[in-house]
Design a protein around this motif. Structure first.
Motif, short mmCIF file in Angstrom:
data_model
loop_
_atom_site.label_atom_id
_atom_site.label_comp_id
_atom_site.label_asym_id
_atom_site.label_seq_id
_atom_site.Cartn_x
_atom_site.Cartn_y
_atom_site.Cartn_z
N TYR A 69 -12.29 -5.68 -1.67
CA TYR A 69 -11.76 -7.04 -1.70
C TYR A 69 -12.18 -7.79 -0.44
N LEU A 122 0.84 -1.20 0.00
CA LEU A 122 0.00 0.00 0.00
C LEU A 122 0.88 1.25 0.00
N GLU A 133 -8.70 -2.41 -1.66
CA GLU A 133 -8.43 -3.29 -0.52
C GLU A 133 -9.71 -3.48 0.29
N ASN A 191 -5.64 2.46 6.75
CA ASN A 191 -5.07 1.33 5.99
C ASN A 191 -4.30 0.38 6.91
#
Ligand SMILES: [Zn+2]
Lengths: 336, 692
Positions: free
Chosen positions: B251, B134, B248, B145
Motif C-alpha cells: 500500500y 494490525l 500494508e 510493523n
C-alpha cells in the motif's frame, strides 16, 4: 265595470297564479282581444265626452298597472321555475372530477432538471457523453494512468480491458475539449457506474459535471459558482466550506461541504456529529488534462466539479435510503 | 490511516485538543472521518488521499500538524543533516546485496542483528498495533510493523540463517523464478514483471509486498536480516493487483515511499529489537545506486495568485513551502524555485506547489468571485428540451417517471422470447457484474418496468403507470463502444373496479392514446400504426408505430406467456410501449407555417357500415381520405359495434365525413351526389353493407 273594480278583481285572480301558463291565461283574460280591460276600453267610445276623459284615464292607468303586475309576476315565476329546475338537476359536486391523474416526476430527475436550469441560467451549455466509455477517456486522459492508486478510488465495471462503464461524468470534459477551442463552459448531467452496492452505495447513480476553461479562470471563481449553485438549490443561508482533497484530474482539488441541514450544524447522525455534509468534489483542471487535449496550460486555466445528484436529492427531500430511488415504488414517487 | 492521539503526541505537542487537531487536519486535506475511543486514548481515523503517501504514518501526520500549528517536531531519530550513527558494514561473506534492476529498486539497505530471542512483543506495542488495525505476531515482526506505522517505511525481517549462500539478489522474476510461497502460506505463481528478492537458491520475498515462507522469522529465529528498500510504485501495484494481494507494505510502496528515511527506519527498528528482543546490531549494508534528486520547480508568485484568485504575499508562499520541508527560495530571475522533500513524490510541478500554498494558506481565505465570461445563447439545448417535453407529456397521460439501473438479467431476453437474430440480443456483457441478474446492459427498458410493476403490485398498488426515458446499449463489436439509443418506455395496468368514472376503452387504446398524445405534442403527423410482430406482445392487441416511413417503436398488451415468465400473475392486461426517441427527435417538423382558416362552412355526413370483423378502421379512413374528391376534408371513426344487431363475425363502424370547398359554400345537392358515390365505392371496396 269601473277601473277600481277591475284592479281589485285582477289582483284577486293574480294571487293564486303559480305557473307561466296560468299567468298567460290571466293576461289574455284582461288584456287579450276579448279581454275585460280591452272590452271596457272599447266601451269608452259610447260615453259622453266629459265622462269619457276621466273614465279613459282611469282605465289606462289600470291597464298600465295590470301590465306591470303581470311582468313582475312573470319574472318571479321564471326565477322560481329556474330554481326548481336547478334543484331537480342538482348533482353531488363532491364526487371526484374526471381526469387522468398526472404522473409524478422522479426526485432524481427533478433535482437534475433544477440543477441544470440553475447552471444554464449562469450561461453553461449542456453536453452529453457515452455511458459506456473508453478507459482512455474515463482514466488515462484524466491523468489516471493504469497502475495508478487513484483507480482504487473508483470501483470500475469493465466491458473489456479497454472499455468501462464510466465511473464519473468527467470523461465528457475531454470529449468536449477535443471538439471545441477554449473558452468552454458546460455541464454534463448523466448516469455513472461503480462496482459497489451496499446500504449507502448503488451501482448506478447520477452526476452533473461542471466545467469552465478560459484564459482567466481561478479557484475563487470556482468557489463563487458552487456557492451560488448550493445557495439556489438548498437555501441562501446554507453555509458552504471548501477543504483540500485529491482528484488526479484537478489541482488544487477541493471537497465541498454544506452545513448539515438536519441539525443546523450542531451535529447529528447524518453528519456524523461534524455539523457538515460532504456534497461534491471540485478543483482546478490539472494542467496535464489540458495539455493532453492540446490546450496551452500556460494560457488557459479552468475549473471542474462533479455533483452527486442522489446526495442532493436525499438532503433536499430528507430521503434516508438511496435504494428508494431505484425501486420506483409509486408510494415514494407519488410524493414528488 | 488510524493514528492514536497518544502516539502522535510523542512526536508533537500540538497544544490543542484532539477535536481541534481533527479540524485542523480536515481543513488542510487530511480528512478525519472519525474519532474513536480506544482505552484511554483516542484514535484519529484519517482518510489519506492516494497522493499523500507521506501521511501514511504517525510521523507524517505529526509533520503536517507541525506545519499547521507551528509546534516543533520531536523525532525519535537524528534530524536530517545530523551525522548518522556509524555502523560497521556487514562482511560481504555474510550478506552480499546485488540490485539487478535499478529502475525498479533504487535502494536496498539492511541491518544484521544477532542473538535475538524471538517471542511475544510487549503489551504496549501490541495495543498500538491493534489500535492501528494490525495483528501482533512476535517481537521481531511487531517491531517492523511498529516502525512502518511510526515512520511510514515498510521493513521486512528475514531469518538470516535461512538465507542461502549469503546473497541477496533483487531482480524481476521473468524466466528465472516461477513461484513463491508467501508468508500467508499460499504458493503463488509469479506474474510477469514481478520484482523478487532472491537468495542464492531462489525467491525469498515478493519485493515490497510480502515475505517468503521459507525465510520467515519464527520463535526459533536467532539472527535477523532486516531489510528496507525503495521499490518503484507502478511495478509494485501491478504485481499486487495481478496476485490480488495487498499488504500494508505494498500500500505504501505503490503510493511512493521515502527513499531517504531508509537508514533512520532501519536504525529505529534495530534499536527497538535490541531493546525488546535482546539482540545486538552486528552490521549494516546500503546499496543506493540511484540517488534521490529533488525536482526543482520554478513558478511566479503572481501566477499562483492568478490561478487562485488570491493575493498571497510571495514571502508567505516561501514560508509555507519551507515549513512543508521544501527548499524554496527566490530565484535570480524573480521566480520562486522550490524543491520538495524526498517524502513528497506527489509534487511534480507548478500546480502541486499552488495547491500546497493554497491548502496551508487556507481555502477559506481565498475570496469567492463570480467569473465574467462570454454570453451564450446555447441554453439547455434541443435534446435536453425534448427530453423534458417528453417527460411532461407522459406525466399528463398519467405516467410517473421511473429511473432504473441500466443492467439487465440475461433471462429477460428468454422471457421476452426474442429470436436469436433480434438486435436486443446484442447486449453488452459486463466482465465483473455484481450479480448474474445484473450482468448485461439493457437493450430494452421493458424488463426493468415489468420488475417495477411487480414491485408495486406486490405492495398493493392497483393502478400503475410508469414511464422511463433512458439510453439502452446495443453491442456492435468487441473493440468499439456500443450504440446508445435513447428510448422512452412505458408500462401500465388498470384495475378499474375501484375508480368512480370507469373508462370503457380497452387498455390497449389507453396506452396507444398516451403514445398518440406524445406524437401530437411533437406535431409528428407522418405516422400510422400497423399490427406488430413483437414476440412478447399479444398478437391481436399490439401495433408498431410507423413514423417517417420506419418503425419507431411499438405499443401493445404484454402477452400472457411473457407475463408469466416474468412471474406476473395479474388477471388484468398489462400494456407496454417503447419508442425510439432519437428517431422521433429527428422527425420533429420545422416550425409551423400558418394557413388561413377556412372561410366557408362544411357539410358533414355520418355513415355506418357493417363489415367483416377483420376490416381495419384505419384502412376505411385512408380509403375515404384518398377518395378522388377535392371536397373531402376529414374523416373520423366515431362508433364501433359488435353484437346481436349485426351478424356474427361482423362489426358495424360509423364514420363522420366532412366536406368543404375552399372558395365557396357547397350545396347539399352537390354533396349528395359525391357522398352517394363514395358510399357505393366504399361498400364495394370493403365488401360491407350499410347499417340498417
Ligand atoms: Zn447534522
Amino acid at each position: 265595470m269601473g277601473g277600481g273594480d277591475i284592479r281589485e278583481s285582477f289582483l284577486n285572480e293574480l294571487a293564486p297564479v303559480k305557473t307561466i301558463g296560468d299567468l298567460e291565461q290571466l293576461r289574455v283574460r284582461y288584456l287579450g282581444k276579448k279581454g275585460i280591460l280591452t272590452a271596457e276600453l272599447k266601451k269608452l267610445g259610447g260615453l259622453p265626452p266629459e265622462e269619457r276623459r276621466s273614465a279613459g284615464a282611469l282605465l289606462n292607468e289600470t291597464k298600465i298597472f295590470v301590465e306591470a303586475e303581470l311582468a313582475a309576476r312573470k319574472e318571479e315565476l321564471k326565477e322560481l321555475d329556474l330554481r326548481e329546475k336547478f334543484a331537480s338537476q342538482a348533482i353531488d359536486v363532491t364526487l371526484p372530477g374526471k381526469y387522468t391523474p398526472p404522473g409524478r416526476t422522479h426526485p432524481i430527475i427533478r433535482v437534475m432538471r433544477e440543477a441544470t436550469s440553475i447552471f444554464v441560467a449562469m450561461g453553461f451549455s449542456v453536453e452529453e457523453g457515452p455511458e459506456v466509455e473508453l478507459d482512455y477517456y474515463n482514466f488515462e486522459a484524466l491523468n489516471i494512468p493504469k497502475e495508478h492508486p487513484a483507480r482504487e478510488m473508483q470501483d470500475t465495471f469493465y466491458v473489456s480491458p479497454d472499455i468501462v462503464l464510466r465511473t464519473h461524468t468527467s470523461p465528457v470534459q475531454v470529449r468536449v475539449m477535443q471538439r471545441k477551442k477554449p473558452p468552454v463552459k458546460f455541464i454534463a448531467p448523466g448516469k455513472v457506474y461503480r462496482c459497489d452496492a451496499d446500504i449507502s452505495h448503488t451501482p448506478m447513480f447520477h452526476q452533473i459535471e461542471g466545467f469552465m476553461v478560459a484564459d482567466d479562470i481561478s479557484f475563487s471563481h470556482l468557489k463563487a459558482v458552487l456557492e451560488s449553485f448550493l445557495h439556489r438549490i438548498f437555501s441562501p443561508d446554507v453555509p458552504v466550506r471548501f477543504r483540500p482533497s485529491y482528484f488526479p484530474f484537478t489541482e488544487p482539488s477541493a471537497e465541498v461541504d454544506i452545513g448539515c441541514i438536519f441539525c443546523k450544524g450542531t451535529g447529528c447522525r447524518t453528519c456524523k456529529g461534524t455539523g457538515w455534509i460532504e456534497i461534491l468534489g471540485a478543483g482546478m483542471v490539472h494542467p496535464h488534462v489540458l495539455q493532453m487535449v492540446g490546450y496551452d496550460a500556460r494560457i488557459y486555466s479552468g475549473f471542474a466539479f462533479g455533483i452527486g445528484m442522489e446526495r442532493i436529492a436525499m438532503l433536499k427531500y430528507s430521503i434516508d435510503d438511496i435504494r428508494l430511488f431505484f425501486e420506483n415504488d409509486l408510494r415514494f414517487l407519488g410524493q414528488f | 490511516m488510524r493514528v492514536p492521539f497518544g502516539w502522535l503526541q510523542e512526536f508533537i505537542n500540538p497544544g490543542i485538543s484532539v477535536e481541534g487537531t481533527a479540524h485542523l487536519l480536515t481543513m488542510s486535506g487530511l480528512e478525519v472521518e472519525a474519532l474513536e475511543t480506544d482505552g484511554d486514548d483516542v484514535v484519529l481515523v484519517i482518510n489519506v488521499t492516494p497522493n499523500r503517501a507521506d501521511c501514511l504514518s504517525v510521523l507524517g501526520i505529526a509533520r503536517e500538524l507541525s506545519v499547521l500549528t507551528g509546534a516543533p517536531l520531536n523525532l525519535p531519530f537524528p534530524p536530517a543533516g545530523a551525522k548518522p550513527p556509524v555502523i560497521k558494514p556487514v562482511p560481504a561473506s555474510e550478506i552480499a546485496v546485488e540490485i539487478r534492476n535499478t529502475g525498479l529498486c533504487r535502494r536496498y539497505a539492511g541491518r544484521v542483528i544477532k542473538n535475538t530471542r524471538t517471542g511475544p512483543g510487549p503489551e504496549w506495542m501490541a495495543r498500538r498495533l491493534e489500535a492501528c488495525g494490525l495483528r501482533p505476531i512476535n517481537n521481531i515482526v511487531d517491531v517492523t510493523n511498529y516502525v512502518l506505522l511510526e515512520l511510514g517505511h515498510p521493513l521486512h525481517a528475514f531469518d538470516l540463517n535461512t538465507l542461502k549462500g549469503g546473497r541477496i539478489v533483487v531482480d524481476t522474476a521473468d524466466n528465472v523464478y516461477q513461484k513463491i510461497k508467501t508468508l500467508d502460506g499460499v504458493e503463488r505463481k509469479l506474474p510477469a514483471g514481478a520484482l523478487v528478492i532472491a537468495d542464492a537458491e531462489g525467491p525469498v520475498a515478493l519485493a515490497g509486498i510480502m515475505g517468503g515462507a521459507n525465510t520467515e522469522v519464527e520463535d526459533s529465529t536467532r539472527d535477523i536480516f532486516l531489510e528496507a528498500a525503495w521499490f518503484e510504485p507502478r511495478n509494485i501495484r501491478k504485481t499486487a493487483r495481478a496476485l490480488g494481494l495487498a499488504s500494508e507494505s505494498s500500500y505504501r510502496f505503490e503510493r511512493g515511499a521515502d527513499i531517504e528515511i531508509i537508514p533512520a527506519a532501519l536504525d529505529r527498528a534495530a534499536s527497538l529489537m535490541e531493546e525488546l528482543a535482546g539482540g545486538a546490531l552486528e552490521g549494516a549494508v546500503d546499496v543506493y545506486p540511484v540517488k534521490y534528486r529533488a525536482p526543482s520547480i520554478e513558478f511566479r508568485a503572481d501566477r499562483v495568485n492568478k490561478l487562485l484568485g488570491a493575493e498571497i504575499e510571495e514571502d508567505e508562499m516561501l514560508r509555507i513551502l519551507n515549513r512543508l520541508g521544501f527548499a524554496a527560495e527566490k530565484s535570480p530571475g524573480g521566480a520562486i524555485s522550490a524543491s520538495p522533500p524526498s517524502y513528497r513524490l506527489d509534487v511534480e510541478g507548478e500546480a502541486d506547489c499552488v495547491e500546497e500554498v493554497a491548502r496551508i494558506h487556507g481555502y477559506d481565505k481565498i475570496p469567492s468571485v463570480l467569473p465574467c465570461s462570454r454570453l451564450s445563447a446555447d441554453g439547455a439545448g434541443a435534446r435536453e428540451d425534448f427530453i423534458r417535453l417528453v417527460g411532461g407529456v407522459m406525466r399528463k397521460s398519467g405516467y410517473s417517471e421511473a429511473v432504473n439501473y441500466s443492467f439487465m438479467n440475461p433471462r429477460a431476453l428468454e422471457n421476452l422470447a426474442l429470436p436469436p437474430n433480434d438486435f436486443r440480443r446484442s447486449a453488452v456483457v459486463l466482465l465483473n457484474p455484481l450479480k448474474q441478474e445484473e450482468s448485461l446492459l439493457r437493450t430494452t427498458v421493458i424488463p426493468s418496468l415489468i420488475e417495477n410493476l411487480r414491485h408495486n403490485r406486490e405492495r398493493g398498488l392497483k393502478n400503475i403507470r410508469l414511464a422511463e426515458t433512458a439510453k439502452v446499449f446495443i453491442r456492435t463489436n468487441e473493440e468499439q463502444l456500443p450504440l446508445e439509443p435513447l428510448k422512452l418506455a412505458g408500462i401500465a395496468i388498470e384495475q378499474r373496479t375501484h375508480s368512480f368514472w370507469r373508462d370503457a376503452a380497452e387498455d390497449f387504446y389507453l396506452a396507444k392514446g398516451a403514445v398518440e398524445a406524445l406524437l401530437d405534442e411533437l406535431r409528428i403527423k407522418d405516422r400510422h400504426f400497423a399490427p406488430s410482430g413483437e414476440p412478447f406482445l399479444h398478437p391481436g392487441k399490439s401495433a408498431d408505430l410507423i413514423a417517417g416511413g420506419r418503425k419507431c417503436g411499438y405499443v401493445g398488451v404484454l402477452s400472457p406467456a411473457a407475463a408469466e415468465k416474468f412471474e406476473i400473475r395479474d388477471k388484468e392486461e398489462i400494456t407496454v410501449f417503447e419508442l425510439d426517441l432519437d428517431v422521433l427527435l429527428g422527425l420533429l417538423p420545422p416550425p409551423p407555417v400558418y394557413k388561413p382558416v377556412p372561410k366557408f362552412p362544411y357539410i358533414e355526413r355520418d355513415l355506418a357500415i357493417v363489415v367483416e370483423g377483420g376490416v381495419k378502421a384505419a384502412d376505411v379512413i385512408r380509403y375515404i381520405k384518398n377518395y378522388p374528391s377535392e371536397f373531402i376534408e376529414d374523416a373520423v371513426v366515431f362508433d364501433l359495434y359488435t353484437g346481436e344487431k349485426v351478424p356474427a363475425g361482423k362489426k358495424s363502424m360509423a364514420f363522420n365525413i366532412r366536406y368543404r370547398a375552399s372558395g365557396r359554400t357547397l350545396t347539399e345537392d352537390e354533396i349528395e351526389v359525391i357522398h352517394a358515390g363514395l358510399v357505393k365505392d366504399l361498400l364495394t371496396h370493403t365488401g360491407g353493407s350499410l347499417r340498417q
